[in-house]
Design an enzyme around this catalytic site. Structure first.
Site, short mmCIF file in Angstrom:
data_model
loop_
_atom_site.label_atom_id
_atom_site.label_comp_id
_atom_site.label_asym_id
_atom_site.label_seq_id
_atom_site.Cartn_x
_atom_site.Cartn_y
_atom_site.Cartn_z
N SER A 26 0.80 -1.23 0.00
CA SER A 26 0.00 0.00 0.00
C SER A 26 0.84 1.28 0.00
O SER A 26 0.49 2.23 -0.71
CB SER A 26 -0.97 0.00 1.19
OG SER A 26 -1.95 -1.00 1.03
N LYS A 75 -10.03 -5.91 10.21
CA LYS A 75 -11.15 -5.31 9.47
C LYS A 75 -12.46 -5.37 10.25
O LYS A 75 -13.30 -4.47 10.14
CB LYS A 75 -11.29 -5.96 8.10
CG LYS A 75 -10.14 -5.63 7.16
CD LYS A 75 -10.37 -6.22 5.78
CE LYS A 75 -9.21 -5.91 4.85
NZ LYS A 75 -9.42 -6.41 3.48
N ASN A 96 -12.16 -1.42 5.68
CA ASN A 96 -10.74 -1.35 5.33
C ASN A 96 -10.25 0.08 5.14
O ASN A 96 -9.08 0.30 4.83
CB ASN A 96 -10.46 -2.18 4.07
CG ASN A 96 -10.89 -1.48 2.79
OD1 ASN A 96 -11.79 -0.62 2.80
ND2 ASN A 96 -10.28 -1.85 1.68
N GLY A 136 -16.53 -19.19 -1.91
CA GLY A 136 -16.25 -18.72 -0.56
C GLY A 136 -17.41 -17.90 -0.02
O GLY A 136 -18.18 -17.30 -0.79
N ARG A 161 -17.52 -24.29 1.15
CA ARG A 161 -17.30 -25.62 1.71
C ARG A 161 -18.45 -26.01 2.64
O ARG A 161 -18.94 -27.13 2.61
CB ARG A 161 -15.96 -25.66 2.45
CG ARG A 161 -15.46 -27.06 2.73
CD ARG A 161 -14.06 -27.01 3.33
NE ARG A 161 -13.11 -26.39 2.43
CZ ARG A 161 -12.50 -27.01 1.43
NH1 ARG A 161 -12.78 -28.28 1.18
NH2 ARG A 161 -11.63 -26.38 0.67
N ALA A 163 -22.20 -25.43 3.21
CA ALA A 163 -23.32 -24.92 2.42
C ALA A 163 -24.16 -23.91 3.20
O ALA A 163 -24.61 -22.91 2.64
CB ALA A 163 -24.19 -26.09 1.96
N SER A 164 -24.38 -24.18 4.49
CA SER A 164 -25.24 -23.29 5.27
C SER A 164 -24.67 -21.88 5.37
O SER A 164 -25.41 -20.90 5.44
CB SER A 164 -25.45 -23.86 6.68
OG SER A 164 -24.21 -24.00 7.35
N TYR A 235 -2.83 -12.82 -4.98
CA TYR A 235 -1.85 -12.52 -6.02
C TYR A 235 -0.47 -12.85 -5.48
O TYR A 235 -0.26 -12.97 -4.27
CB TYR A 235 -1.92 -11.05 -6.44
CG TYR A 235 -1.47 -10.08 -5.36
CD1 TYR A 235 -0.12 -9.70 -5.26
CD2 TYR A 235 -2.37 -9.58 -4.43
CE1 TYR A 235 0.30 -8.84 -4.27
CE2 TYR A 235 -1.96 -8.72 -3.43
CZ TYR A 235 -0.63 -8.35 -3.35
OH TYR A 235 -0.21 -7.51 -2.35
#
Length: 295
Positions: A26, A75, A96, A136, A161, A163-164, A235
């Site tokens: 940053s 955050k 952020n 995600g 991963r 579902a709920s 990245y």
């Protein structure tokens, strides 16, 4: 605290706060924005104790600081600390970007808008009318949802991963999706195997932590075929394992470096009222990453 430009003793002070924070790019990004726009900005790194984030922020502002970016793991604490939140921050449940206005701490989340600007402006991929698969359902995905919905894709599928957790996250965005005419669907990663080729998507965004762990999410190959943009929020000097897999499947691929630059540009605009050009800064960062790759 590490200075990016010690000659600017009289410049307005900004920081990125995290723990650890020494790796943050940053400062170089904001220094480039400052040079480009002529804004008197002095941007540093500031590591806060894990149990002292709020005190660190309050001290920074009390000492005359103008604004700060917030990175992991703070955050959620930044969200709680802010006296005023933007709609984006409220939707994301995380902050952020912080600044002082009329004596109050204001909080925003620029991650999601950084993502969509990178996809649409830098990668020339219009989201409107497209089918988006978001992998995600954690903080990164939450931050992306509202800006994605505001781009009016035809459908957003969230696969996680658990579902709920995907279903729970989507519940928070039903009203916004209805407003923008976006169909929402969520489920477990295993549910992707049940999709037909008629339910193929146009954009796949990996917002999960799988790349940090060196794992490839179980995405059927037909969802990553020719004409699909596969995007990883992570990245590095090397393509993530997800991007390597997607490229083998025929997809066009991109990492999240542009998202990093675009979210920084949005924060710079919030603080300074000036919108910097991101393309030259992104090119400079990309060249630096390529140089690291050769070392």
């Amino acid at each position: 605290m590490t200075s990016t430009d010690p000659s600017q003793a009289s410049a307005d002070r900004y920081v990125v706060i995290g723990n650890p924070v020494a790796h943050s790019r940053s400062p170089s990004i904001h220094a480039a924005f400052a040079r480009q726009t002529g804004e008197a900005v002095h941007y540093d790194r500031l590591e806060a104790p894990l149990d002292g984030f709020a005190d660190t922020v309050r001290r920074f502002f009390a000492d005359g600081g103008y604004g700060c970016n917030v990175t992991v793991p703070f955050k959620l604490e930044a969200y709680d600390l802010a006296d005023r939140l933007t709609e984006r921050a409220e939707a994301a449940g995380a902050v952020n970007t912080l600044w002082i206005e009329e004596g109050l701490i204001h909080g925003d989340n620029t991650d999601g808008i950084g993502l969509v600007r990178d996809i649409q402006d830098n990668l020339d991929t219009l989201i409107e009318g497209k089918r988006v698969l978001l992998l995600g359902a954690g903080g990164a995905a939450m931050g992306a949802m509202l800006p994605l919905i505001e781009c009016r894709p035809s459908r957003i599928v969230v696969a996680n991963r658990t579902a709920s957790r995907a279903s729970d996250m989507l519940e928070a965005f039903v009203e916004a999706a209805d407003q923008y005419g976006v169909e929402l669907w969520g489920g477990g990663l295993d549910a992707l195997e049940g999709l037909s080729e008629d339910e193929a998507v146009d954009v796949v965004i990996n917002a999960s932590s799988s790349s940090l762990q060196g794992e490839v999410p179980p995405v059927p190959e037909f969802l990553l075929g020719e004409g699909v943009l596969a995007y990883d929020m992570m990245y590095g000097a090397e393509p993530t394992v997800f991007l390597q897999f997607a490229a083998r499947c025929g997809a066009r691929v991109s990492d999240g470096l542009g998202m990093l630059v675009e979210q920084a540009a949005e924060a710079f605009y919030i603080w300074r009222g000036v919108r910097p050009r991101t393309a030259p800064v992104l090119a400079e960062l990309r060249a630096a990453l390529q140089a690291e790759r050769k070392v």
